[in-house]
Every structure is written in structure tokens, then in C-alpha cells.
Motif scaffolding. Sequence first.
Motif, PDB file in Angstrom:
ATOM      1  N   PRO A  49       0.827  -1.205   0.000  1.00  9.94           N
ATOM      2  CA  PRO A  49       0.000   0.000   0.000  1.00  9.94           C
ATOM      3  C   PRO A  49       0.862   1.255   0.000  1.00  9.94           C
ATOM      4  CG  PRO A  49      -0.764  -1.570   1.646  1.00  9.94           C
ATOM      5  CD  PRO A  49       0.553  -2.083   1.140  1.00  9.94           C
ATOM      6  N   TRP A  67       1.668   3.378  -7.563  1.00 13.33           N
ATOM      7  CA  TRP A  67       1.287   2.191  -6.801  1.00 13.33           C
ATOM      8  C   TRP A  67       1.188   1.029  -7.779  1.00 13.33           C
ATOM      9  CZ3 TRP A  67      -3.774  -0.293  -6.738  1.00 13.33           C
ATOM     10  CH2 TRP A  67      -3.862  -1.331  -5.796  1.00 13.33           C
ATOM     11  N   TYR A 181      -8.997   1.682  -1.447  1.00 17.67           N
ATOM     12  CA  TYR A 181      -8.284   2.631  -0.601  1.00 17.67           C
ATOM     13  C   TYR A 181      -9.115   2.902   0.637  1.00 17.67           C
ATOM     14  CZ  TYR A 181     -11.363   6.422  -2.202  1.00 17.67           C
ATOM     15  OH  TYR A 181     -12.457   7.206  -2.467  1.00 17.67           O
ATOM     16  N   ARG A 190      -4.737   5.769   2.304  1.00 16.42           N
ATOM     17  CA  ARG A 190      -3.883   4.612   2.042  1.00 16.42           C
ATOM     18  C   ARG A 190      -4.457   3.843   0.861  1.00 16.42           C
ATOM     19  NH1 ARG A 190      -2.082   1.959   7.173  1.00 16.42           N
ATOM     20  NH2 ARG A 190      -0.726   3.788   7.046  1.00 16.42           N
ATOM     21  N   GLY A 192      -4.536   0.778  -1.739  1.00 13.78           N
ATOM     22  CA  GLY A 192      -4.151  -0.623  -1.767  1.00 13.78           C
ATOM     23  C   GLY A 192      -4.725  -1.439  -0.625  1.00 13.78           C
TER      24      GLY A 192
END
Length: 198
Positions: A49, A67, A181, A190, A192
Amino acid sequence: MAEVPVNPARRRFLTGSAVAVGAVGVGFAAVPFLSSFEPSAKAQAAGAPVDVAVSQLAPGQMVTVAWRGQPIYVVHRTDKMVEMLPSLDGELLDPNSKVASQQPPFADNFYRARKKEFLVLIGVCTHLGCAPTYRPEVAPKDLGPEWKGGFFCPCHGSKFDLAGRVFKGVPAPLNLVVPEYAFVNDGLIRVGVAEIRA
């Protein structure tokens, strides 16, 4: 020549010892083989993440982070940006985001987000994978008087609104993807993870 008598206890001991040494050898040989199936530290980090600080992101601004090798767009939408979203429904290919794989269940709303003021998208065009540009301005000369802000893909001309929903009549067949998220707190997202665990 006299025959040496067979000692069954000694034979069992030698056989057991050979099996034990062989098992240890197989174990030592198997460890590197089995560990090769685990992802490398670099691969684990690539899928980890990523945190995005949004407390200093002014309304109307966008920040991009990486990401899993993809750009993640985080836009701090103004109230006006959010209010105009329903007015575009007639111009969009999938205004209600019916393709479930394009967003997690929490983003199954017209603004496609956990909180209406923050939009989080994977910045990859659903046509051929180019990175759309953020175009928040209203009615720019190159996009025409009907443009109310959104994302424009310079590769083949696909257009998306400020919720990442694709317009009709462009090459892209789907809305931009909303990743999993969660909000760590009011100023930190955050990407992931589906939820924050205490």
C-alpha cells in the motif's frame, strides 16, 4: 572363509541413520527451491500500500503517486465540481458505473468515492493504457464549450468526467478504475487496502 554373522540391530541403526541424513539433505535442498516461489522484496514493495497526504491538497488540485507500477490520481474536488457531476449523465457511456470491476462497492455512488471531495483513480486510460491528463478548467478552447472539467487522454482523445466516468463516442470503453483505498485519518489516504485495521 567364515561368514560374518548379521547383526539386525546394527543394520537398523545404519539404515535409520542413512534415512535421517538423507531427509536432512532433502530439507536443505528444498529450502532454496521453495523460497523461490515467494515474491522478492522488490516485488513485495511494489505491491505494498502507498500513503497519500491530502491535508495540504487545495480544492481543485491533483496529486499523482505510483502504486503497483501505475499512476494513482488523487483529486481534491470543489463543491462545484461535485455538484455538476449529475448534469453530465446523458453524455456518459456508463453514468451509474454498472461495471462492478471498475470500482469497489464503497464507490458505487455518482461521485465514485468514499468521500465526495476526494477522487482516487488509477490514471490509466481504459482504451490502450495511456495516462489521461487532468483538465479541471471549464470550456477550454481545445476541448470545447461543453467541457466542464475532467480527464483527457492525449493519445486517442478519450474523455472522462471528474468522477472518472467515460463519455460516449470516444475510444475508451470503460470508466477509469477506482482502486481499493481507505482513509487512515482526515488527511491521509492509504491506497491498496480496503479498510484500516487498528
